[in-house]
Motif scaffolding. Structure first.
Motif, PDB file in Angstrom:
ATOM      1  N   PHE A 324      45.955  33.702  58.695  1.00 43.17           N
ATOM      2  CA  PHE A 324      45.872  34.593  57.534  1.00 43.17           C
ATOM      3  C   PHE A 324      45.308  33.838  56.341  1.00 43.17           C
ATOM      4  O   PHE A 324      45.325  32.606  56.287  1.00 43.17           O
ATOM      5  N   ALA A 325      44.800  34.602  55.381  1.00 47.26           N
ATOM      6  CA  ALA A 325      44.159  34.014  54.203  1.00 47.26           C
ATOM      7  C   ALA A 325      44.616  34.753  52.956  1.00 47.26           C
ATOM      8  O   ALA A 325      45.043  35.911  53.013  1.00 47.26           O
ATOM      9  N   TRP A 326      44.515  34.051  51.830  1.00 45.64           N
ATOM     10  CA  TRP A 326      44.865  34.654  50.548  1.00 45.64           C
ATOM     11  C   TRP A 326      43.945  34.131  49.451  1.00 45.64           C
ATOM     12  O   TRP A 326      43.314  33.086  49.604  1.00 45.64           O
ATOM     13  N   GLN A 327      43.860  34.883  48.374  1.00 46.77           N
ATOM     14  CA  GLN A 327      43.107  34.454  47.205  1.00 46.77           C
ATOM     15  C   GLN A 327      44.053  34.369  46.012  1.00 46.77           C
ATOM     16  O   GLN A 327      45.186  34.872  46.056  1.00 46.77           O
ATOM     17  N   LEU A 328      43.600  33.710  44.972  1.00 43.68           N
ATOM     18  CA  LEU A 328      44.362  33.662  43.728  1.00 43.68           C
ATOM     19  C   LEU A 328      44.273  35.041  43.082  1.00 43.68           C
ATOM     20  O   LEU A 328      43.183  35.623  42.981  1.00 43.68           O
ATOM     21  N   THR A 329      45.393  35.586  42.691  1.00 47.86           N
ATOM     22  CA  THR A 329      45.416  36.916  42.083  1.00 47.86           C
ATOM     23  C   THR A 329      44.516  36.947  40.843  1.00 47.86           C
ATOM     24  O   THR A 329      44.577  36.041  39.995  1.00 47.86           O
ATOM     25  N   ASP A 330      43.684  37.963  40.762  1.00 43.09           N
ATOM     26  CA  ASP A 330      42.763  38.084  39.620  1.00 43.09           C
ATOM     27  C   ASP A 330      43.524  38.034  38.303  1.00 43.09           C
ATOM     28  O   ASP A 330      44.513  38.757  38.100  1.00 43.09           O
ATOM     29  N   GLY A 331      43.052  37.167  37.406  1.00 49.67           N
ATOM     30  CA  GLY A 331      43.648  37.067  36.080  1.00 49.67           C
ATOM     31  C   GLY A 331      44.950  36.305  36.026  1.00 49.67           C
ATOM     32  O   GLY A 331      45.588  36.248  34.958  1.00 49.67           O
ATOM     33  N   TYR A 332      45.370  35.701  37.145  1.00 49.27           N
ATOM     34  CA  TYR A 332      46.672  35.034  37.154  1.00 49.27           C
ATOM     35  C   TYR A 332      46.703  33.813  36.243  1.00 49.27           C
ATOM     36  O   TYR A 332      47.670  33.597  35.513  1.00 49.27           O
ATOM     37  N   THR A 333      45.654  32.968  36.304  1.00 49.16           N
ATOM     38  CA  THR A 333      45.643  31.746  35.500  1.00 49.16           C
ATOM     39  C   THR A 333      44.213  31.267  35.286  1.00 49.16           C
ATOM     40  O   THR A 333      43.331  31.543  36.110  1.00 49.16           O
ATOM     41  N   GLU A 334      44.007  30.568  34.198  1.00 48.89           N
ATOM     42  CA  GLU A 334      42.735  29.905  33.938  1.00 48.89           C
ATOM     43  C   GLU A 334      42.884  28.384  34.061  1.00 48.89           C
ATOM     44  O   GLU A 334      41.916  27.656  33.909  1.00 48.89           O
ATOM     45  N   ASN A 335      44.101  27.917  34.330  1.00 49.95           N
ATOM     46  CA  ASN A 335      44.367  26.486  34.319  1.00 49.95           C
ATOM     47  C   ASN A 335      44.153  25.795  35.671  1.00 49.95           C
ATOM     48  O   ASN A 335      44.022  24.579  35.723  1.00 49.95           O
ATOM     49  N   TRP A 336      44.152  26.559  36.771  1.00 51.86           N
ATOM     50  CA  TRP A 336      43.966  25.934  38.085  1.00 51.86           C
ATOM     51  C   TRP A 336      43.378  26.935  39.065  1.00 51.86           C
ATOM     52  O   TRP A 336      43.381  28.147  38.813  1.00 51.86           O
ATOM     53  N   ASN A 337      42.846  26.400  40.153  1.00 55.19           N
ATOM     54  CA  ASN A 337      42.294  27.252  41.207  1.00 55.19           C
ATOM     55  C   ASN A 337      42.822  26.782  42.568  1.00 55.19           C
ATOM     56  O   ASN A 337      43.624  25.837  42.646  1.00 55.19           O
ATOM     57  N   LEU A 338      42.355  27.429  43.635  1.00 52.63           N
ATOM     58  CA  LEU A 338      42.888  27.108  44.960  1.00 52.63           C
ATOM     59  C   LEU A 338      42.474  25.725  45.441  1.00 52.63           C
ATOM     60  O   LEU A 338      43.170  25.122  46.263  1.00 52.63           O
ATOM     61  N   HIS A 339      41.376  25.205  44.951  1.00 52.03           N
ATOM     62  CA  HIS A 339      41.005  23.831  45.294  1.00 52.03           C
ATOM     63  C   HIS A 339      42.036  22.846  44.737  1.00 52.03           C
ATOM     64  O   HIS A 339      42.399  21.870  45.407  1.00 52.03           O
ATOM     65  N   HIS A 340      42.498  23.092  43.524  1.00 47.74           N
ATOM     66  CA  HIS A 340      43.541  22.243  42.953  1.00 47.74           C
ATOM     67  C   HIS A 340      44.817  22.322  43.793  1.00 47.74           C
ATOM     68  O   HIS A 340      45.468  21.306  44.055  1.00 47.74           O
ATOM     69  N   LEU A 341      45.165  23.530  44.226  1.00 49.90           N
ATOM     70  CA  LEU A 341      46.364  23.696  45.043  1.00 49.90           C
ATOM     71  C   LEU A 341      46.202  22.978  46.383  1.00 49.90           C
ATOM     72  O   LEU A 341      47.145  22.337  46.869  1.00 49.90           O
ATOM     73  N   SER A 342      45.009  23.075  46.969  1.00 49.71           N
ATOM     74  CA  SER A 342      44.749  22.373  48.225  1.00 49.71           C
ATOM     75  C   SER A 342      44.951  20.873  48.070  1.00 49.71           C
ATOM     76  O   SER A 342      45.541  20.207  48.933  1.00 49.71           O
ATOM     77  N   GLU A 343      44.481  20.332  46.946  1.00 52.80           N
ATOM     78  CA  GLU A 343      44.647  18.894  46.688  1.00 52.80           C
ATOM     79  C   GLU A 343      46.119  18.534  46.514  1.00 52.80           C
ATOM     80  O   GLU A 343      46.575  17.487  47.006  1.00 52.80           O
ATOM     81  N   ARG A 344      46.865  19.349  45.832  1.00 55.25           N
ATOM     82  CA  ARG A 344      48.290  19.081  45.642  1.00 55.25           C
ATOM     83  C   ARG A 344      49.041  19.138  46.974  1.00 55.25           C
ATOM     84  O   ARG A 344      49.926  18.312  47.229  1.00 55.25           O
ATOM     85  N   LEU A 345      48.697  20.098  47.817  1.00 53.48           N
ATOM     86  CA  LEU A 345      49.355  20.198  49.128  1.00 53.48           C
ATOM     87  C   LEU A 345      49.029  18.991  50.006  1.00 53.48           C
ATOM     88  O   LEU A 345      49.873  18.520  50.779  1.00 53.48           O
ATOM     89  N   ARG A 346      47.806  18.474  49.886  1.00 47.82           N
ATOM     90  CA  ARG A 346      47.415  17.291  50.663  1.00 47.82           C
ATOM     91  C   ARG A 346      48.283  16.089  50.278  1.00 47.82           C
ATOM     92  O   ARG A 346      48.555  15.222  51.106  1.00 47.82           O
ATOM     93  N   MET A 347      48.731  16.030  49.035  1.00 45.81           N
ATOM     94  CA  MET A 347      49.618  14.946  48.602  1.00 45.81           C
ATOM     95  C   MET A 347      50.953  14.992  49.343  1.00 45.81           C
ATOM     96  O   MET A 347      51.652  13.974  49.452  1.00 45.81           O
ATOM     97  N   ASN A 348      51.305  16.160  49.860  1.00 49.38           N
ATOM     98  CA  ASN A 348      52.528  16.317  50.653  1.00 49.38           C
ATOM     99  C   ASN A 348      52.253  16.207  52.156  1.00 49.38           C
ATOM    100  O   ASN A 348      53.163  16.402  52.963  1.00 49.38           O
ATOM    101  N   GLY A 349      50.991  15.928  52.518  1.00 52.06           N
ATOM    102  CA  GLY A 349      50.633  15.784  53.926  1.00 52.06           C
ATOM    103  C   GLY A 349      50.004  17.006  54.555  1.00 52.06           C
ATOM    104  O   GLY A 349      49.478  16.934  55.670  1.00 52.06           O
TER     105      GLY A 349
END
Length: 412
Positions: A324-349
């Protein structure tokens, strides 16, 4: 030593776990050469048994008269399926005294890259039907605009890699039936079932996608994805001998034996074929159904939890293949995107790719999870805890994260 932990890789479809007995069998059969049917006749017989089992699973009219082979992976199987479509078209054109100069293949813009390779390597025009918000997959809509007398076939995907959803093969076939009635074009379908052909027969038996449709000429799958085998195995089946032109088959003399061969690779490992047979016997129909259902249950659990988070909007929920796949909800934030989240998750393995959707929706970036055998409910809960922790961290930012240098992650 510096590689990642494959069990935490939620990007890949390729299997990363088998039980100890399978690993022992693998070690005992490293030396098997799949092409040498004279030296390894029992391995060759087992290969035939495997693809006939698949022909029966996929409802071939007469499994004993279908034709199949193992391959290094589903990509090679796709190449062989495409070659057979092209050669059948060439024979029909030459028999009618017509030109064979400009073959084309119709497929969704969301196809796996191996189909782009096929069209490039074998001089076939790729006619991509772009996806859209209204038509998120190839579904037969406006197919009439893309096919003509030079169309060698249409590719339908059982399990789009971007989202995990099935393309409706039955609707595509019906659209081609209408085209044949209006324009006289008899266009076959190749089903790319790299993932779904080893899921749908067990979890969605009511879905008609396989050889029950007369227009389906061939089907491929990946033994090392939801076939549950270690990397290095694919399969392709043609519905009957007429679907695979005889002049594509080489009859070779090799180490004292005469054997037919249709493959891009020659010598290749036989161990994975034996692993596939082991699993067919070990699990049986009910066992495969149980394994795939467990993966789907984990996918549905994760997608429901992620879909309930304000930050995300689901594209799919894992009810087709366990992806399954998901996108960032439109208008949710201007401070980060899914690439940032991917990088943070990689820090957890965790490896969770972020990438743009295909042509037609390329302005949308999604993340995707592939639930494979071995990714348990406990692991899923651990992932969910890390995901919520990292979203909370990103939500706590007081300024935008830098976006420079971001590239899409591996997602095939």
């Amino acid at each position: 030593m510096l590689d990642g932990n494959s069990r935490l890789n939620l990007a890949t479809f390729v299997g990363t776990w088998m039980e100890p007995e399978a690993s022992k069998l693998y070690a005992e059969t490293f030396d098997k050469n799949m092409i040498d049917k004279d030296e390894y006749p029992q391995t060759a017989l087992i290969e035939t048994r495997c693809w006939r089992m698949l022909a029966d699973l996929w409802n071939a009219p007469d499994p004993a008269k279908s034709v199949g082979t193992s391959t290094i992976g589903s990509s090679e199987a796709c190449m062989l399926g495409g070659l057979a479509l092209k050669r059948r078209w060439q024979h029909a054109r030459r028999a009618a005294g017509l030109s064979t100069d400009k073959p084309n293949l119709v497929l969704s813009s969301a196809v796996q890259v191996c189909w782009e390779k096929f069209c490039n390597y074998w001089d076939v025009e790729a006619r991509f039907v772009p996806v859209s918000q209204e038509h998120q997959m190839l579904d037969g809509y406006e197919l009439d605009k893309y096919v003509d007398e030079n169309t060698i076939g249409v590719v339908a995907i059982m399990g789009v890699t971007y989202t995990g959803v099935y393309e409706p093969v039955e609707k595509i076939s019906a659209a081609l039936d209408e085209i044949q009635a209006k324009r006289g074009l008899d266009i076959p379908i190749h089903v790319d079932g790299a993932s779904g052909a080893m899921v749908a027969p067990f979890l969605q038996r009511e879905t008609v996608w396989d050889f029950r449709l007369p227009r389906v000429a061939s089907i491929n799958t990946s033994g090392h994805k939801y076939g549950l085998v270690y990397p290095g195995l694919g399969w392709i089946i043609w519905r009957d001998e007429q679907a695979l032109p005889e002049d594509l088959i080489f009859h070779v003399s090799y180490l004292g034996g005469n054997m037919p061969s249709f493959a891009l690779n020659f010598s290749r490992p036989g161990a994975q074929v034996l692993l596939q047979y082991y699993l067919f016997l070990r699990l049986g129909y009910e066992g495969y159904k149980s394994v795939q259902a467990t993966s789907r249950d984990v996918a549905l659990y994760l997608s429901s939890e992620i879909g309930a988070m304000e930050a995300f909007t689901l594209w799919s929920d894992g009810s087709d293949i366990p992806v399954f796949a998901w996108q960032l909800t439109d208008g949710y934030t201007e401070n980060w995107n899914l690439h940032h989240l991917s990088e943070r998750l990689r820090m957890n393995g965790w490896l969770v790719p972020a990438y743009p959707m295909p042509e037609g929706l390329s302005e949308i970036t999604v993340q995707r999870i592939v639930v494979r055998n071995g990714f348990t409910r406990d692991l899923a809960s651990s992932f969910l805890a890390d995901l919520k922790k990292e979203v909370a961290y990103l939500d706590g930012l007081t300024a935008p994260m830098p976006a420079g240098g971001q590239t899409q992650a591996f997602h095939h």
